[in-house]
Design a protein around this motif. Structure first.
Motif, PDB file in Angstrom:
ATOM      1  N   ALA A 155      -8.749   5.951  56.463  1.00  0.00           N
ATOM      2  CA  ALA A 155      -8.591   5.472  57.831  1.00  0.00           C
ATOM      3  C   ALA A 155      -9.654   4.438  58.195  1.00  0.00           C
ATOM      4  O   ALA A 155      -9.353   3.363  58.708  1.00  0.00           O
ATOM      5  CB  ALA A 155      -8.628   6.642  58.803  1.00  0.00           C
ATOM      6  N   ILE A 156     -10.901   4.757  57.902  1.00  0.00           N
ATOM      7  CA  ILE A 156     -11.967   3.838  58.322  1.00  0.00           C
ATOM      8  C   ILE A 156     -11.897   2.537  57.550  1.00  0.00           C
ATOM      9  O   ILE A 156     -12.156   1.458  58.092  1.00  0.00           O
ATOM     10  CB  ILE A 156     -13.360   4.499  58.185  1.00  0.00           C
ATOM     11  N   GLU A 157     -11.469   2.613  56.311  1.00  0.00           N
ATOM     12  CA  GLU A 157     -11.299   1.400  55.509  1.00  0.00           C
ATOM     13  C   GLU A 157     -10.173   0.547  56.074  1.00  0.00           C
ATOM     14  O   GLU A 157     -10.275  -0.692  56.136  1.00  0.00           O
ATOM     15  CB  GLU A 157     -10.986   1.768  54.060  1.00  0.00           C
ATOM     16  N   ARG A 158      -9.115   1.208  56.509  1.00  0.00           N
ATOM     17  CA  ARG A 158      -7.999   0.439  57.062  1.00  0.00           C
ATOM     18  C   ARG A 158      -8.418  -0.286  58.329  1.00  0.00           C
ATOM     19  O   ARG A 158      -8.077  -1.453  58.540  1.00  0.00           O
ATOM     20  CB  ARG A 158      -6.830   1.375  57.404  1.00  0.00           C
ATOM     21  N   VAL A 159      -9.158   0.405  59.178  1.00  0.00           N
ATOM     22  CA  VAL A 159      -9.574  -0.214  60.437  1.00  0.00           C
ATOM     23  C   VAL A 159     -10.510  -1.387  60.148  1.00  0.00           C
ATOM     24  O   VAL A 159     -10.388  -2.456  60.750  1.00  0.00           O
ATOM     25  CB  VAL A 159     -10.242   0.816  61.366  1.00  0.00           C
ATOM     26  N   ALA A 160     -11.418  -1.199  59.204  1.00  0.00           N
ATOM     27  CA  ALA A 160     -12.315  -2.300  58.830  1.00  0.00           C
ATOM     28  C   ALA A 160     -11.504  -3.476  58.300  1.00  0.00           C
ATOM     29  O   ALA A 160     -11.736  -4.633  58.670  1.00  0.00           O
ATOM     30  CB  ALA A 160     -13.321  -1.824  57.784  1.00  0.00           C
ATOM     31  N   SER A 161     -10.540  -3.165  57.448  1.00  0.00           N
ATOM     32  CA  SER A 161      -9.683  -4.211  56.901  1.00  0.00           C
ATOM     33  C   SER A 161      -8.943  -4.951  58.010  1.00  0.00           C
ATOM     34  O   SER A 161      -8.855  -6.186  58.019  1.00  0.00           O
ATOM     35  CB  SER A 161      -8.677  -3.581  55.928  1.00  0.00           C
ATOM     36  N   PHE A 162      -8.477  -4.192  58.971  1.00  0.00           N
ATOM     37  CA  PHE A 162      -7.769  -4.780  60.109  1.00  0.00           C
ATOM     38  C   PHE A 162      -8.665  -5.746  60.865  1.00  0.00           C
ATOM     39  O   PHE A 162      -8.258  -6.866  61.196  1.00  0.00           O
ATOM     40  CB  PHE A 162      -7.284  -3.664  61.037  1.00  0.00           C
ATOM     41  N   LEU A 163      -9.891  -5.327  61.113  1.00  0.00           N
ATOM     42  CA  LEU A 163     -10.805  -6.192  61.859  1.00  0.00           C
ATOM     43  C   LEU A 163     -11.091  -7.476  61.091  1.00  0.00           C
ATOM     44  O   LEU A 163     -11.126  -8.558  61.661  1.00  0.00           O
ATOM     45  CB  LEU A 163     -12.099  -5.437  62.169  1.00  0.00           C
ATOM     46  N   CYS A 164     -11.263  -7.354  59.777  1.00  0.00           N
ATOM     47  CA  CYS A 164     -11.460  -8.549  58.958  1.00  0.00           C
ATOM     48  C   CYS A 164     -10.248  -9.465  59.047  1.00  0.00           C
ATOM     49  O   CYS A 164     -10.379 -10.683  59.215  1.00  0.00           O
ATOM     50  CB  CYS A 164     -11.689  -8.166  57.501  1.00  0.00           C
TER      51      CYS A 164
END
Lengths: 226, 226
Positions: B137-146
């Motif tokens: 989940a946290i990786e996905r959100v980080a990816s989204f922000l990038c």
DNA sequence: CGCGGCATTGACATTGATCAAAAGCTGTGG
DNA sequence: CCACAGCTTTTGATCAATGTCAATGCCGCG
């Protein structure tokens, strides 16, 4: 993606002259993510998985390609954007990308066919995102079986019973699950008499109606006579 | 997808003559999944989410579109394959699909540009499948922000600080998560001093390096001066 | 001021991942 | 033909991540 439709026989022959028929064994790599792009491929026999892999080894299969489909077409800065791996023995025609692009310049309607094929692939991918983002494990597996059944049915492969050519690990990498979860989903579907396992690789669909309900799969899936 | 590149000003003008500029308010629907396809759209202002929804209401956002992109192009049997919803106030040029197709016939290189735009979209989608299938989940959100940072940076929207125009629920529907999980991921990233929240909608990226590491995001993400 | 929508946080439930073991299958070599 | 090694699948036990439910707080708007 599939661009057979727009090609009459003469031009298909010309096009084929651009590329050579080649073969790969099961589990061989057709092209690697990140390698400089040479050719792309049009499958004549077999099934190929298109995937991306993270540095830490996590792999995602993003598409399946069957006879008639093209793959190895997408690139990032001239390098293959994905990896293509043979799930069965594969035969395909390899086209040098530059020659192909030049050929397309000369035959404008081919570009339209290309766009159409890409559109279909993109639409399909949209569905897969829905499957991965919103469905539970058992729903994803059911959806997968429906998809495979339809794909193989449309293209060639006999569907009674349905041979997947996927190992559990590959199904897992396609659906965003683990091997064990996929295995349990199969067991569930067996217990509910929706499918039966002929071999670990080969499935009889006992209740296609139910299967497509579970998999939220629109188009009809035929029952497999056991 | 984006097909600006291939259009010189004269032909762009001709093309624009095919369609009319239109506007939508935030949260309005540009086109609905399943409706008969009329026009497709080229965004000039604002951000649009492209999505599919299951009968039981589960929704998956499959793509984001920003100024310069086209959308509403994909169809299944003449009906829109997806829904387009304005995340901000939006201005776009609407093209009648049949007129556009005819125009493409007359300008073959446009078809190539179309194929190129679709290729880029398909490549992008491949990455999104990797994100949804394999990242936490946290990786996905980080990816989204990038991704958002890069998308907006490339297109227009100011990126310092970064306004997302996404509610938590929309981020969730894009990443295959729930509102609460997205919210917790934001909190985590705050606690680790990777981002700061200016408003619930607006983020300062304190450590882009770290953010793109977490999100497994290749290309560079700039630091936002707070 | 109070209402409604949204975000956050906590407590708890559930799904799916992880770890581990056992069984089945396949191919090889004696 | 059998025995064994290696690989895959299945299944169980446990753990962790995420979903669900609920309460609270924030904010903008009528």
């Amino acid at each position: 993606m599939n661009l057979c439709g727009a090609l009459d026989h003469i031009r298909l022959a010309q096009l084929l002259a651009l590329g050579g028929q080649r073969q790969w064994d099961k589990r061989q790599i057709l092209f690697r993510e990140g390698d400089p792009m040479g050719s792309f491929f049009k499958i004549t026999q077999g099934v190929v998985a298109v995937s991306r892999t993270l540095d830490d080894g996590r792999r995602q299969i993003v598409a399946l390609r069957a006879p008639g489909d093209c793959l190895g077409y997408l690139h990032i800065g001239g390098n293959y954007a994905f990896q293509g791996e043979a799930l069965t023995d594969v035969e395909a025609c390899a086209f040098d990308r530059r020659k192909f692009d030049a050929f397309v310049q000369l035959h404008p309607d081919l570009a339209s066919a290309l766009a159409e094929a890409l559109s279909v692939a993109l639409t399909q991918t949209g569905r897969n995102m829905l499957v991965m983002g919103k469905l539970w494990a058992i729903e994803r597996v059911a959806s997968f079986l429906c998809e495979i059944s339809e794909l193989y049915g449309a293209r060639r492969v006999s569907v009674t019973p349905l041979t997947l050519y996927f190992k559990r690990g590959e199904i897992a990498d396609y659906l965003g699950l683990t091997i064990e979860t996929v295995s349990r989903a199969f067991s569930q579907l067996k217990k509910r008499n929706v499918i039966a396992l002929i071999e670990s690789d080969t499935v009889a669909i006992l209740d296609g109606e139910r299967l497509s309900e579970i998999g939220k799969f629109k188009s009809g899936v035929k029952r497999t006579e056991p």
